[in-house]
Scaffold this active site. Structure first.
Site, PDB file in Angstrom:
ATOM      1  N   THR A  70      -5.808   5.132 -12.878  1.00 55.35           N
ATOM      2  CA  THR A  70      -7.073   5.467 -13.534  1.00 55.35           C
ATOM      3  C   THR A  70      -8.210   5.736 -12.556  1.00 55.35           C
ATOM      4  O   THR A  70      -9.344   5.959 -12.963  1.00 55.35           O
ATOM      5  CB  THR A  70      -7.481   4.331 -14.503  1.00 55.35           C
ATOM      6  OG1 THR A  70      -7.302   3.086 -13.815  1.00 55.35           O
ATOM      7  CG2 THR A  70      -6.664   4.361 -15.760  1.00 55.35           C
ATOM      8  N   ASP A  71      -7.915   5.679 -11.278  1.00 55.19           N
ATOM      9  CA  ASP A  71      -8.955   5.951 -10.283  1.00 55.19           C
ATOM     10  C   ASP A  71      -8.312   6.370  -8.960  1.00 55.19           C
ATOM     11  O   ASP A  71      -7.099   6.193  -8.780  1.00 55.19           O
ATOM     12  CB  ASP A  71      -9.824   4.697 -10.051  1.00 55.19           C
ATOM     13  CG  ASP A  71     -11.303   5.034 -10.203  1.00 55.19           C
ATOM     14  OD1 ASP A  71     -11.696   6.079  -9.655  1.00 55.19           O
ATOM     15  OD2 ASP A  71     -12.025   4.282 -10.869  1.00 55.19           O
ATOM     16  N   TYR A 212      -4.442  -7.458   3.841  1.00 55.35           N
ATOM     17  CA  TYR A 212      -4.194  -6.080   3.400  1.00 55.35           C
ATOM     18  C   TYR A 212      -3.202  -5.402   4.350  1.00 55.35           C
ATOM     19  O   TYR A 212      -2.196  -4.854   3.909  1.00 55.35           O
ATOM     20  CB  TYR A 212      -5.508  -5.295   3.343  1.00 55.35           C
ATOM     21  CG  TYR A 212      -5.303  -3.854   2.911  1.00 55.35           C
ATOM     22  CD1 TYR A 212      -5.033  -3.556   1.584  1.00 55.35           C
ATOM     23  CD2 TYR A 212      -5.357  -2.803   3.834  1.00 55.35           C
ATOM     24  CE1 TYR A 212      -4.819  -2.234   1.180  1.00 55.35           C
ATOM     25  CE2 TYR A 212      -5.152  -1.496   3.436  1.00 55.35           C
ATOM     26  CZ  TYR A 212      -4.881  -1.209   2.104  1.00 55.35           C
ATOM     27  OH  TYR A 212      -4.665   0.088   1.707  1.00 55.35           O
TER      28      TYR A 212
END
Ligand code: NAP
Length: 326
Positions: A70-71, A212
């Site tokens: 969605t992004d 990350y």
């Protein structure tokens, strides 16, 4: 020269200098051979792939799944896949955003979409629902895109529990669990592609983005190993390792958010990256990122890079704080 003296490159120089010259020429030859190979691989990935586009439906199958669609990069991949005629199973967290992506795709490309609203940070419990919702669909391409990062570079002591477990559940567990669901049907048909979004940050440990970069190294290793395991079963497994792309993920500092030659927009990036599918199984996905990765691989030691990235992240933090004050 007599036989007993052996071969000498420069008979006027001593034996030691001839050995040094021989080793120098060997190193230069190795470097040039590697450069030539990398240029061919780069041209195939970023030029050839655009001249001879693959029919994705024919090559892989009717439906594509994109997680985190969605992004950012996931949304852009979704639109590129739909543009190529693929039906899409949209999997993401926010119901309204899912609906708006589905409506936009329908208007623009008229392909079928299915929406699956899940929060990958919840871990194991969501996958039976995903399995149920995609039952009976021929999945040609799975894009394991969903990913999280700390809101900005931070030391490990500052990372809270939610962020920590999200890295594990979203970045590490989701590509494994999604692949586990899709793999049997791809193996049965002996075709399909699994695209895993790792990161250039996974190529070396990055201070201040420690979980990350470690989670992306995991994706990198998993994806490459999977590719070799299933190569002879007709499956394509592609590992994508982008550098900065202008998305929410990079929005904490203008320096890495403002689109430029080095920082493509998500749609520009996804158009390039998807075109490489079937042409290379390991790529940054974007030509300027490819050049950057090549320089880092060939000219920078891990020792140097870790120290450089610590300074770089501290600089981004200063930039973020300065912009907050203004
Ligand atoms: N941007 C970069 O510079 C960059 C560089 C290298 C690698 N990557 C990798 O590329 C991938 C995409 O990154 P991006 O920059 O496009 O990210 P992004 O702009 O932050 O978009 C992330 C997408 O994932 C969804 N999402 C996030 N957490 C979720 C969760 N817990 N459950 C379900 N959906 C969730 C978001 O949904 P909502 O819309 O609901 O928020 C959004 O659609 C990631 O794997 C990232 O690590 C990015």
């Amino acid at each position: 020269m007599s036989d007993s003296e052996g071969f000498q490159f420069f008979p006027s120089l001593g034996t030691e200098m001839n050995i040094v010259t021989f080793l120098g020429l060997l190193t230069a030859a190795k470097f040039l051979a590697r450069l030539a190979w990398d240029v061919v691989v780069g041209l195939r990935a970023h030029v050839w792939s655009k001249l001879w586009k693959k029919d994705l439906v024919k090559t892989y199958g009717e439906w594509a799944i994109v997680t985190g669609c969605t992004d950012g990069i996931g949304k852009a991949y979704t639109f590129e896949l739909a543009k190529n005629g693929m039906n899409i199973i949209l999997i993401s967290r926010t119901a309204e955003k899912l609906q708006s992506v589905a409506t936009e795709i329908d208007k623009k490309y008229g392909v079928k979409t299915e929406e699956v609203q899940v929060d990958f940070s919840l871990g194991k419990e969501i996958y039976s629902e995903i399995e149920r919702q995609i039952e009976g669909k021929e999945i040609g391409i799975l894009v394991n895109n969903v990913g999280v990062i700390t809101p900005h570079p931070m030391s490990f002591g500052e990372v809270n529990d939610h962020i920590l477990w999200s890295h594990v559940n979203v970045n590490v567990a989701s590509p494994l669990a999604m692949t586990k669901i899709i793999l049997p049907q791809m193996l049965q048909r002996r075709k399909g592609a699994i695209v895993n979004l790792a990161s250039i940050a996974g190529r070396c440990p990055i201070p201040l983005l420690q979980i990350y970069s470690s989670s992306k190294a995991f994706v990198d290793y998993f994806s490459e190993a999977l590719g070799v395991e299933y190569r002879s079963s007709g499956l394509t497994v592609q590992t994508i390792t982008p550098s900065y792309v202008s998305t929410n993920m990079t929005s904490y500092s203008e320096k890495i958010y403002k689109p430029s030659l080095a920082v493509p927009t998500a749609s520009n990036y996804a158009a390039h990256a998807l075109a490489t599918l079937g042409y290379t199984n390991y790529t940054t996905g974007y030509w300027t990122h490819g050049i950057l990765a090549w320089i880092l691989d060939n000219f920078a030691s891990r020792w140097f890079l870790m120290r450089y990235f610590k300074l770089h992240n501290e600089d981004l933090l200063r930039d973020m704080n300065k912009n907050k004050r203004e």
